[in-house]
Write a protein that holds these residues in place. Structure first.
Motif, PDB file in Angstrom:
ATOM      1  N   LEU A 202      32.019  42.328  43.110  1.00 40.81           N
ATOM      2  CA  LEU A 202      32.840  42.793  41.994  1.00 40.81           C
ATOM      3  C   LEU A 202      34.196  43.178  42.567  1.00 40.81           C
ATOM      4  O   LEU A 202      34.277  44.009  43.483  1.00 40.81           O
ATOM      5  CB  LEU A 202      32.193  43.990  41.305  1.00 40.81           C
ATOM      6  CG  LEU A 202      32.959  44.543  40.101  1.00 40.81           C
ATOM      7  CD1 LEU A 202      32.985  43.521  38.961  1.00 40.81           C
ATOM      8  CD2 LEU A 202      32.328  45.841  39.611  1.00 40.81           C
ATOM      9  N   VAL A 203      35.243  42.570  42.043  1.00 39.32           N
ATOM     10  CA  VAL A 203      36.591  42.797  42.554  1.00 39.32           C
ATOM     11  C   VAL A 203      37.381  43.640  41.554  1.00 39.32           C
ATOM     12  O   VAL A 203      37.467  43.300  40.366  1.00 39.32           O
ATOM     13  CB  VAL A 203      37.325  41.458  42.803  1.00 39.32           C
ATOM     14  CG1 VAL A 203      38.753  41.717  43.305  1.00 39.32           C
ATOM     15  CG2 VAL A 203      36.565  40.613  43.816  1.00 39.32           C
ATOM     16  N   LEU A 204      37.927  44.736  42.034  1.00 38.98           N
ATOM     17  CA  LEU A 204      38.802  45.603  41.245  1.00 38.98           C
ATOM     18  C   LEU A 204      40.231  45.418  41.739  1.00 38.98           C
ATOM     19  O   LEU A 204      40.500  45.561  42.931  1.00 38.98           O
ATOM     20  CB  LEU A 204      38.396  47.069  41.412  1.00 38.98           C
ATOM     21  CG  LEU A 204      39.423  48.129  40.993  1.00 38.98           C
ATOM     22  CD1 LEU A 204      39.680  48.077  39.489  1.00 38.98           C
ATOM     23  CD2 LEU A 204      38.968  49.520  41.416  1.00 38.98           C
ATOM     24  N   SER A 205      41.143  45.075  40.834  1.00 43.39           N
ATOM     25  CA  SER A 205      42.560  44.951  41.175  1.00 43.39           C
ATOM     26  C   SER A 205      43.362  45.968  40.376  1.00 43.39           C
ATOM     27  O   SER A 205      43.179  46.098  39.162  1.00 43.39           O
ATOM     28  CB  SER A 205      43.073  43.537  40.873  1.00 43.39           C
ATOM     29  OG  SER A 205      42.424  42.575  41.679  1.00 43.39           O
ATOM     30  N   LEU A 206      44.238  46.696  41.086  1.00 38.45           N
ATOM     31  CA  LEU A 206      45.081  47.715  40.464  1.00 38.45           C
ATOM     32  C   LEU A 206      46.526  47.468  40.881  1.00 38.45           C
ATOM     33  O   LEU A 206      46.857  47.552  42.073  1.00 38.45           O
ATOM     34  CB  LEU A 206      44.660  49.114  40.925  1.00 38.45           C
ATOM     35  CG  LEU A 206      43.261  49.597  40.540  1.00 38.45           C
ATOM     36  CD1 LEU A 206      42.879  50.810  41.363  1.00 38.45           C
ATOM     37  CD2 LEU A 206      43.210  49.927  39.059  1.00 38.45           C
ATOM     38  N   PRO A 207      47.420  47.147  39.948  1.00 31.66           N
ATOM     39  CA  PRO A 207      48.831  46.993  40.317  1.00 31.66           C
ATOM     40  C   PRO A 207      49.401  48.319  40.808  1.00 31.66           C
ATOM     41  O   PRO A 207      49.084  49.379  40.277  1.00 31.66           O
ATOM     42  CB  PRO A 207      49.494  46.533  39.018  1.00 31.66           C
ATOM     43  CG  PRO A 207      48.544  46.918  37.933  1.00 31.66           C
ATOM     44  CD  PRO A 207      47.180  46.915  38.515  1.00 31.66           C
ATOM     45  N   MET A 208      50.233  48.246  41.850  1.00 35.84           N
ATOM     46  CA  MET A 208      50.785  49.459  42.461  1.00 35.84           C
ATOM     47  C   MET A 208      52.278  49.588  42.181  1.00 35.84           C
ATOM     48  O   MET A 208      52.992  48.600  42.046  1.00 35.84           O
ATOM     49  CB  MET A 208      50.569  49.418  43.977  1.00 35.84           C
ATOM     50  CG  MET A 208      49.143  49.386  44.427  1.00 35.84           C
ATOM     51  SD  MET A 208      49.002  49.404  46.254  1.00 35.84           S
ATOM     52  CE  MET A 208      49.647  47.770  46.644  1.00 35.84           C
TER      53      MET A 208
END
Length: 218
Positions: free
Chosen positions: A160-166
């Motif tokens: 499961l991949v979580l991506s969060l823009p920074m």
């Protein structure tokens, strides 16, 4: 709520904790955007964003479940965050980012950030997840642009991949990415319900032993 929904809910709660602790560490405003989740094969991570340098930080899962995960950032973003942490002058920071110059010092600063992120994950999972699990940073690997990542460095199986823009100091960065093995976090199967289910199975139309003494089959 199924396992994936519970995992996504817990990871979404981690966003604010990570944001607060990284901001406190670097002493600058630091924001993480809305979470985006996807389910992929772990080895596929090695071929993403090959056009830019990347930093991979293996994460060891310990406690009631065991396994491996991965933190992933673009090399430029890891350098920016590290530069903010050590208060590198703007000109020097810009030069380091443009050259993607990964040094022992920048590796040390990124290790500190990875440790803070893992601490935030551990704290939230302790409060919100049904199984106790700790996240421990386990080194790092800087990969230059265009080069593949060794398969041994990537989590195996479905992740499961979580991506969060920074965003930091008003500047948009790339995504902060965390990949976790689904099988690892599902925990071991309880054998008792499986055994009870098999014991109660009746399958009409086949031969079945109904007695040991005398031995009788139907």
């Amino acid at each position: 709520m199924n396992h994936r929904e519970r995992l996504e809910q817990t990871l979404s709660l981690c966003r604010d904790r990570i944001q607060e602790e990284v901001a406190a560490l670097i002493g600058k405003p630091f924001h993480l955007g809305a979470p985006v989740f996807r389910l992929i094969d772990g080895h596929a991570l090695g071929s993403e964003e090959v056009g830019s340098g990347r930093v991979f930080a293996p994460v060891r899962l310990d406690g009631e479940v065991e396994g491996m995960g991965l933190l992933l950032l673009r090399l430029r973003d890891a350098l920016r965050i590290g530069g903010l942490l050590v208060m590198l002058p703007e000109v020097e920071l810009r030069q380091a980012v443009e050259a993607e110059a990964w040094t022992e010092e920048t590796a040390d600063t990124f290790a500190e950030v990875a440790g803070i992120v893992c601490g935030a994950l551990s704290a939230v999972f302790k409060e919100q997840f049904p199984r106790q699990v700790r996240f421990l940073a386990a080194g790092q690997q800087a990969v230059p642009a265009g080069e593949p990542v060794a398969a041994a460095s990537l989590p195996a199986g479905e992740v499961l991949v979580l991506s969060l823009p920074m965003e930091a100091e008003g500047c948009d960065f790339g995504a902060f990415t965390l990949a976790l093995g689904m099988l690892s976090l599902s925990g071991p199967l309880d054998p008792d319900p499986i055994r009870r289910g098999l014991e109660q199975v009746r399958w009409p139309g086949r031969m079945q032993q109904i007695s040991d003494a005398p031995q009788t089959w139907l």
